[in-house]
Design a protein around this motif. Structure first.
Motif, PDB file in Angstrom:
ATOM      1  N   UNK A 209     -10.464  -3.054 -20.163  1.00  0.00           N
ATOM      2  CA  UNK A 209      -9.964  -3.811 -19.026  1.00  0.00           C
ATOM      3  C   UNK A 209     -10.909  -4.636 -18.272  1.00  0.00           C
ATOM      4  N   UNK A 210     -12.257  -4.553 -18.602  1.00  0.00           N
ATOM      5  CA  UNK A 210     -13.317  -5.462 -18.210  1.00  0.00           C
ATOM      6  C   UNK A 210     -13.336  -6.708 -18.620  1.00  0.00           C
ATOM      7  N   UNK A 211     -12.546  -6.965 -19.660  1.00  0.00           N
ATOM      8  CA  UNK A 211     -12.638  -8.253 -20.316  1.00  0.00           C
ATOM      9  C   UNK A 211     -11.530  -9.425 -19.323  1.00  0.00           C
ATOM     10  N   UNK A 230     -12.653 -10.316 -12.321  1.00  0.00           N
ATOM     11  CA  UNK A 230     -13.482  -9.796 -13.527  1.00  0.00           C
ATOM     12  C   UNK A 230     -14.989 -10.114 -13.117  1.00  0.00           C
ATOM     13  N   UNK A 231     -15.528 -10.994 -12.425  1.00  0.00           N
ATOM     14  CA  UNK A 231     -16.669 -11.617 -11.876  1.00  0.00           C
ATOM     15  C   UNK A 231     -17.438 -11.982 -12.945  1.00  0.00           C
ATOM     16  N   UNK A 232     -17.010 -12.565 -14.131  1.00  0.00           N
ATOM     17  CA  UNK A 232     -18.096 -13.122 -15.260  1.00  0.00           C
ATOM     18  C   UNK A 232     -18.130 -14.586 -15.081  1.00  0.00           C
ATOM     19  N   UNK A 233     -17.316 -15.288 -14.114  1.00  0.00           N
ATOM     20  CA  UNK A 233     -17.548 -16.788 -14.102  1.00  0.00           C
ATOM     21  C   UNK A 233     -16.452 -17.361 -15.319  1.00  0.00           C
ATOM     22  N   UNK A 234     -15.386 -16.585 -15.877  1.00  0.00           N
ATOM     23  CA  UNK A 234     -14.712 -17.295 -16.866  1.00  0.00           C
ATOM     24  C   UNK A 234     -13.499 -16.325 -17.267  1.00  0.00           C
ATOM     25  N   UNK A 313     -22.183 -12.391 -19.964  1.00  0.00           N
ATOM     26  CA  UNK A 313     -22.872 -13.587 -19.478  1.00  0.00           C
ATOM     27  C   UNK A 313     -24.414 -13.480 -19.484  1.00  0.00           C
ATOM     28  N   UNK A 314     -24.944 -14.394 -18.810  1.00  0.00           N
ATOM     29  CA  UNK A 314     -26.271 -14.366 -18.902  1.00  0.00           C
ATOM     30  C   UNK A 314     -27.018 -13.245 -18.033  1.00  0.00           C
TER      31      UNK A 314
END
Length: 323
Positions: A209-211, A230-234, A313-314
Motif C-alpha cells: 500500500x506504500x506504492x 504517499x509522499x514520494x513526489x511521484x 526516492x533519493x
C-alpha cells in the motif's frame, strides 16, 4: 622563534624522504615477496602479525588489512605472547614478525616456541643480517636509507615502508584469491561501506500500500491526491496491473504552466511514458548511480511483468546511508 622557523619546509622534507623510502621498496618485490605471498595464501590457519613498539602499531594495522581483504589474521603483542597469549597461536598458523632492527628481544623470545610448533616465520626487517631474519623461514627486507626524523631516532620512514609492504602483500593476496566487493562487504556489514555494498533496493523500497499508483483513466487531480498521500513526489500510472508511465512533481509544474484542467484531464495525457524503472534485486548503490545518470529523484520498481512492486526516492537512499 616560531615566526622564523619554516614548518612547511620541514614537512616537505619528511614527505620527500618517506616517498623516496617507498619508491625504494620496489627492489624488494622479487622471488622472496612471491614466496611470502605463496606461504600466506596456502596457510591453513591464521596469519599472526606481531611487532614491538612502533612496529607493533604497524603490525596491528597490517593484520586488520589482511583480515578485511580475505586473509584471516590478527595481531599478537610479543610481550603479552610470552605471558600466555602464545596460546592463540597453533599449528597451521603463520607468523609475520616486524622489526626494523631485526633484534627485538620480545620477538626473538618467541622463536624457540614457534619453531617447536613448526610454525613458519616471515621476518619483515630492515636488516637482512639480523637474528630475526636469519632464523626465519622467509626474510622480507624493508630497509630504508634514512629515517625522516633528522635525529635518525624516531621510526618514520621505516614504519611507513613496513606499512606499504603490508598493503602490497594484502592486495596481492586479495587479487590472487579473486576477492570481490561483495566479499569485502561481508566483513564490513556495520559501516557505511557495508550498507553501500550489501543493501538492495528490496530492503529500502516502499511496498504494497506504500506504492503510489493510479490507473491511466483517472484524472490529474486524483493522481495528485495519490502523490500527496504517499509522499514520494511521484505516482506510477497503470493500465490494469501493468506500468505505462509515471507522474512526478516535475510533470505537475509543466501542466500548471500549460493551464490544463486538472479535474477533467486524464493522467494518461500528461504522464511521462518512457520512465526509468529497475528491479528490486539491484544494489542500492547501483540504483543511486542510475538516478544520478538519469537525473531523476524517484524510481518505480517493477517485476518481470512490468508491474509496480515498489517505489523509492533519493530521501530513502539518504536515510539508508547509501548517500
Amino acid at each position: 622563534m616560531s615566526s622564523q622557523f619554516n614548518y612547511c619546509q620541514s614537512a616537505l622534507n619528511v614527505i620527500n624522504t618517506e616517498a623516496a623510502a617507498i619508491t625504494q621498496l620496489s627492489q624488494y618485490i622479487d622471488a622472496t615477496f612471491t614466496a611470502t605471498c605463496e606461504l600466506l595464501i596456502t596457510c591453513k590457519g591464521k596469519v599472526i602479525v606481531t611487532g614491538m613498539g612502533k612496529s607493533g602499531h604497524i603490525a596491528n594495522k597490517i593484520a586488520a588489512t589482511l583480515a578485511s581483504t580475505g586473509t584471516p589474521a590478527f595481531f599478537v603483542h610479543p610481550a603479552e605472547a610470552s605471558h600466555g597469549d602464545l596460546g592463540m597461536i597453533e599449528r597451521g598458523d603463520v607468523v609475520m614478525a616486524l622489526s626494523n632492527s631485526g633484534e627485538s628481544d620480545e620477538i626473538l623470545a618467541l622463536y624457540p616456541v614457534l619453531k617447536r610448533l613448526s610454525i613458519p616465520i616471515i621476518a619483515m626487517t630492515g636488516n637482512a643480517d639480523s637474528t630475526m631474519a636469519r632464523e626465519a623461514k622467509i626474510s622480507l627486507c624493508i630497509k630504508v636509507d634514512k629515517e625522516a626524523c633528522p635525529l635518525g631516532l624516531a621510526p618514520t620512514s621505516s614504519t611507513t615502508a613496513s606499512l606499504v609492504m603490508g598493503d602490497a602483500i594484502a592486495v596481492a593476496l586479495l587479487e590472487a584469491k579473486g576477492f570481490t566487493a561483495n566479499d569485502f562487504a561481508l566483513s564490513h556489514p556495520g559501516g557505511r561501506l557495508g550498507r553501500k555494498l550489501l543493501l538492495r533496493i528490496s530492503d529500502i523500497m516502499h511496498k504494497d500500500d506504500g506504492v503510489p499508483c493510479v490507473q491511466q483513466s483517472e484524472t490529474i487531480s486524483e493522481a495528485l491526491f495519490e502523490v500527496s498521500k504517499k509522499g514520494l513526489g511521484m505516482t506510477a500510472v497503470n493500465n490494469g496491473k501493468r506500468l505505462v508511465g509515471i507522474f512526478t512533481d516535475g510533470d505537475l509544474r509543466r501542466i500548471l504552466d500549460a493551464r490544463i484542467d486538472i479535474h477533467q484531464t486524464p493522467i494518461s495525457e500528461v504522464m511521462t511514458r518512457r520512465c526509468v524503472t529497475i528491479n528490486e534485486h539491484i544494489l542500492a548503490a547501483e540504483a543511486l548511480a542510475v538516478m544520478e545518470n538519469k537525473k531523476v529523484n524517484g524510481i518505480i520498481v517493477v517485476n518481470e511483468l512490468q508491474e509496480p512492486v515498489g517505489a523509492f526516492n533519493m530521501h530513502d537512499l539518504l536515510r539508508a546511508g547509501v548517500l
